[in-house]
Design a protein around this motif. Structure first.
Motif, PDB file in Angstrom:
ATOM      1  N   ASP A  41       4.994 -11.573   2.318  1.00 37.52           N
ATOM      2  CA  ASP A  41       6.107 -12.415   2.865  1.00 37.52           C
ATOM      3  C   ASP A  41       5.754 -12.920   4.249  1.00 37.52           C
ATOM      4  OD1 ASP A  41       8.696 -13.741   2.921  1.00 37.52           O
ATOM      5  OD2 ASP A  41       9.518 -12.091   1.859  1.00 37.52           O
ATOM      6  N   VAL A  42       6.811 -12.933   4.898  1.00 37.53           N
ATOM      7  CA  VAL A  42       6.448 -13.525   6.399  1.00 37.53           C
ATOM      8  C   VAL A  42       5.520 -12.470   7.184  1.00 37.53           C
ATOM      9  CG1 VAL A  42       7.454 -14.355   8.579  1.00 37.53           C
ATOM     10  CG2 VAL A  42       8.671 -14.840   6.423  1.00 37.53           C
ATOM     11  N   GLN A  43       5.870 -11.377   7.042  1.00 39.97           N
ATOM     12  CA  GLN A  43       5.186 -10.354   7.899  1.00 39.97           C
ATOM     13  C   GLN A  43       4.252  -9.395   7.016  1.00 39.97           C
ATOM     14  OE1 GLN A  43       8.844  -8.646   9.215  1.00 39.97           O
ATOM     15  NE2 GLN A  43       8.290  -9.120  11.472  1.00 39.97           N
ATOM     16  N   LYS A  44       3.100  -9.153   7.501  1.00 43.51           N
ATOM     17  CA  LYS A  44       2.245  -8.280   6.657  1.00 43.51           C
ATOM     18  C   LYS A  44       2.436  -6.834   7.241  1.00 43.51           C
ATOM     19  CE  LYS A  44      -1.420 -11.384   5.324  1.00 43.51           C
ATOM     20  NZ  LYS A  44      -2.912 -11.619   5.356  1.00 43.51           N
ATOM     21  N   ARG A  45       2.893  -6.366   8.415  1.00 47.03           N
ATOM     22  CA  ARG A  45       3.087  -5.124   8.566  1.00 47.03           C
ATOM     23  C   ARG A  45       4.489  -4.860   9.375  1.00 47.03           C
ATOM     24  NH1 ARG A  45      -1.085  -2.070   7.708  1.00 47.03           N
ATOM     25  NH2 ARG A  45      -3.129  -3.200   7.584  1.00 47.03           N
ATOM     26  N   ASP A  46       4.931  -3.708   9.400  1.00 48.41           N
ATOM     27  CA  ASP A  46       6.439  -3.314  10.008  1.00 48.41           C
ATOM     28  C   ASP A  46       6.121  -2.786  11.406  1.00 48.41           C
ATOM     29  OD1 ASP A  46       5.528  -0.643   9.731  1.00 48.41           O
ATOM     30  OD2 ASP A  46       7.101  -0.390   8.262  1.00 48.41           O
ATOM     31  N   ARG A  47       6.961  -2.445  12.153  1.00 39.07           N
ATOM     32  CA  ARG A  47       6.752  -1.974  13.569  1.00 39.07           C
ATOM     33  C   ARG A  47       6.179  -0.734  13.605  1.00 39.07           C
ATOM     34  NH1 ARG A  47      11.584   1.185  15.375  1.00 39.07           N
ATOM     35  NH2 ARG A  47      13.017   1.308  13.455  1.00 39.07           N
ATOM     36  N   HIS A  48       6.042  -0.013  12.410  1.00 36.24           N
ATOM     37  CA  HIS A  48       5.294   1.409  12.444  1.00 36.24           C
ATOM     38  C   HIS A  48       3.703   1.064  12.059  1.00 36.24           C
ATOM     39  CE1 HIS A  48       9.087   3.290  13.109  1.00 36.24           C
ATOM     40  NE2 HIS A  48       9.730   2.436  12.014  1.00 36.24           N
ATOM     41  N   GLY A  49       3.478  -0.385  11.727  1.00 36.41           N
ATOM     42  CA  GLY A  49       1.959  -0.502  11.205  1.00 36.41           C
ATOM     43  C   GLY A  49       2.008  -0.388   9.694  1.00 36.41           C
ATOM     44  N   ARG A  50       2.939  -0.086   8.886  1.00 35.25           N
ATOM     45  CA  ARG A  50       2.855   0.048   7.646  1.00 35.25           C
ATOM     46  C   ARG A  50       2.707  -1.330   6.919  1.00 35.25           C
ATOM     47  NH1 ARG A  50       8.119   3.947   6.936  1.00 35.25           N
ATOM     48  NH2 ARG A  50       8.800   2.124   8.101  1.00 35.25           N
ATOM     49  N   THR A  51       1.941  -1.310   5.912  1.00 37.61           N
ATOM     50  CA  THR A  51       1.808  -2.839   4.935  1.00 37.61           C
ATOM     51  C   THR A  51       3.014  -3.111   4.354  1.00 37.61           C
ATOM     52  OG1 THR A  51      -0.569  -2.157   4.705  1.00 37.61           O
ATOM     53  CG2 THR A  51       0.517  -3.667   3.375  1.00 37.61           C
ATOM     54  N   LEU A  52       3.556  -4.083   4.429  1.00 38.81           N
ATOM     55  CA  LEU A  52       4.764  -4.918   3.713  1.00 38.81           C
ATOM     56  C   LEU A  52       4.129  -5.649   2.787  1.00 38.81           C
ATOM     57  CD1 LEU A  52       6.911  -5.738   6.847  1.00 38.81           C
ATOM     58  CD2 LEU A  52       7.044  -3.488   5.183  1.00 38.81           C
ATOM     59  N   ALA A  53       4.495  -5.297   1.461  1.00 32.81           N
ATOM     60  CA  ALA A  53       3.835  -6.152   0.357  1.00 32.81           C
ATOM     61  C   ALA A  53       4.724  -6.010  -0.811  1.00 32.81           C
ATOM     62  CB  ALA A  53       2.459  -5.783   0.007  1.00 32.81           C
ATOM     63  N   TYR A  54       4.711  -7.184  -1.792  1.00 39.94           N
ATOM     64  CA  TYR A  54       5.357  -7.023  -3.110  1.00 39.94           C
ATOM     65  C   TYR A  54       4.235  -6.650  -4.045  1.00 39.94           C
ATOM     66  CZ  TYR A  54       8.823  -9.814  -0.876  1.00 39.94           C
ATOM     67  OH  TYR A  54       9.922 -10.171   0.041  1.00 39.94           O
ATOM     68  N   VAL A  55       4.243  -5.645  -4.861  1.00 40.55           N
ATOM     69  CA  VAL A  55       3.136  -5.062  -5.598  1.00 40.55           C
ATOM     70  C   VAL A  55       3.493  -5.490  -7.172  1.00 40.55           C
ATOM     71  CG1 VAL A  55       2.000  -3.015  -6.182  1.00 40.55           C
ATOM     72  CG2 VAL A  55       3.216  -3.007  -3.888  1.00 40.55           C
ATOM     73  N   TYR A  56       2.239  -5.977  -7.809  1.00 45.10           N
ATOM     74  CA  TYR A  56       2.137  -6.137  -9.042  1.00 45.10           C
ATOM     75  C   TYR A  56       1.006  -5.467  -9.703  1.00 45.10           C
ATOM     76  CZ  TYR A  56       5.233 -10.275  -7.740  1.00 45.10           C
ATOM     77  OH  TYR A  56       6.139 -10.946  -7.334  1.00 45.10           O
ATOM     78  N   LEU A  57       1.503  -4.877 -10.940  1.00 46.51           N
ATOM     79  CA  LEU A  57       0.394  -4.126 -11.778  1.00 46.51           C
ATOM     80  C   LEU A  57      -0.290  -5.140 -12.574  1.00 46.51           C
ATOM     81  CD1 LEU A  57       2.600  -2.046 -10.994  1.00 46.51           C
ATOM     82  CD2 LEU A  57       2.104  -0.798 -13.035  1.00 46.51           C
ATOM     83  N   GLU A  58      -1.409  -4.858 -13.115  1.00 45.57           N
ATOM     84  CA  GLU A  58      -2.323  -5.524 -13.938  1.00 45.57           C
ATOM     85  C   GLU A  58      -1.567  -6.312 -15.114  1.00 45.57           C
ATOM     86  OE1 GLU A  58      -6.746  -3.667 -13.905  1.00 45.57           O
ATOM     87  OE2 GLU A  58      -5.115  -1.913 -14.399  1.00 45.57           O
ATOM     88  N   ASP A  59      -0.534  -5.560 -15.599  1.00 48.43           N
ATOM     89  CA  ASP A  59       0.302  -6.044 -16.756  1.00 48.43           C
ATOM     90  C   ASP A  59       1.334  -7.018 -16.312  1.00 48.43           C
ATOM     91  OD1 ASP A  59       2.135  -4.253 -15.822  1.00 48.43           O
ATOM     92  OD2 ASP A  59       2.265  -3.260 -17.493  1.00 48.43           O
ATOM     93  N   SER A  60       1.465  -7.390 -14.938  1.00 49.68           N
ATOM     94  CA  SER A  60       2.226  -8.376 -14.229  1.00 49.68           C
ATOM     95  C   SER A  60       3.503  -7.533 -14.118  1.00 49.68           C
ATOM     96  CB  SER A  60       2.503  -9.505 -15.066  1.00 49.68           C
ATOM     97  OG  SER A  60       1.321 -10.064 -15.188  1.00 49.68           O
ATOM     98  N   THR A  61       3.807  -6.462 -14.221  1.00 47.94           N
ATOM     99  CA  THR A  61       4.941  -5.474 -13.979  1.00 47.94           C
ATOM    100  C   THR A  61       5.091  -5.818 -12.126  1.00 47.94           C
ATOM    101  OG1 THR A  61       4.735  -4.190 -15.571  1.00 47.94           O
ATOM    102  CG2 THR A  61       6.056  -3.244 -13.616  1.00 47.94           C
ATOM    103  N   PHE A  62       6.177  -6.096 -11.910  1.00 47.94           N
ATOM    104  CA  PHE A  62       6.858  -6.158 -10.602  1.00 47.94           C
ATOM    105  C   PHE A  62       7.507  -4.786 -10.114  1.00 47.94           C
ATOM    106  CE2 PHE A  62       9.874  -8.775  -7.418  1.00 47.94           C
ATOM    107  CZ  PHE A  62       8.907  -8.528  -6.228  1.00 47.94           C
ATOM    108  N   LEU A  63       6.495  -3.957  -9.500  1.00 44.63           N
ATOM    109  CA  LEU A  63       6.568  -2.671  -9.057  1.00 44.63           C
ATOM    110  C   LEU A  63       7.695  -2.442  -8.275  1.00 44.63           C
ATOM    111  CD1 LEU A  63       5.688   0.395  -9.346  1.00 44.63           C
ATOM    112  CD2 LEU A  63       4.290  -0.008  -6.995  1.00 44.63           C
ATOM    113  N   ASN A  64       8.016  -3.246  -7.166  1.00 49.02           N
ATOM    114  CA  ASN A  64       9.062  -3.103  -6.298  1.00 49.02           C
ATOM    115  C   ASN A  64      10.566  -3.264  -7.137  1.00 49.02           C
ATOM    116  OD1 ASN A  64       6.832  -4.407  -5.254  1.00 49.02           O
ATOM    117  ND2 ASN A  64       7.774  -4.495  -3.259  1.00 49.02           N
ATOM    118  N   ALA A  65      10.642  -4.235  -8.164  1.00 47.58           N
ATOM    119  CA  ALA A  65      11.925  -4.256  -8.805  1.00 47.58           C
ATOM    120  C   ALA A  65      11.785  -3.206  -9.961  1.00 47.58           C
ATOM    121  CB  ALA A  65      11.772  -5.813  -9.563  1.00 47.58           C
ATOM    122  N   HIS A  66      10.696  -2.922 -10.518  1.00 47.75           N
ATOM    123  CA  HIS A  66      10.771  -1.902 -11.445  1.00 47.75           C
ATOM    124  C   HIS A  66      11.136  -0.332 -11.094  1.00 47.75           C
ATOM    125  CE1 HIS A  66       9.272   0.362 -14.853  1.00 47.75           C
ATOM    126  NE2 HIS A  66       8.576   1.279 -14.104  1.00 47.75           N
TER     127      HIS A  66
END
Length: 88
Positions: A41-66
């Protein structure tokens, strides 16, 4: 991004949060040996240095929503990273 799962390991955490082990094991099993696509999204990392991302599996499952649908996470959106807030 957009979701919060119970903590299992975290500096300062005295004991794991309820449901944390279940969520962690579920995701490990689901992702083992698989490739994922990360969408930022707008930011790639949070203030702790963790990666911020929406994750999709190979079958197109949207992991965050899942994880929300399975009851393994709760919605947690923080501006400016709110692209899928209405989906969650």
């Amino acid at each position: 991004m957009g979701v919060d799962t119970p903590e299992v390991k975290w500096e300062g955490l005295i004991e794991e949060q309820p449901g944390g082990k279940e969520a962690s094991e579920y995701v490990k099993k689901l992702l083992k040996g698989k490739k994922v696509l990360l969408e930022y999204d707008v930011q790639k990392r949070d203030r702790h240095g963790r990666t911020l991302a929406y994750v999709y599996l190979e079958d197109s499952t949207f992991l965050n929503a899942h994880l929300l649908e399975k009851g393994l996470a709760r919605m947690a959106t923080y501006p400016p990273n709110v692209r899928y807030e209405e989906v969650f």
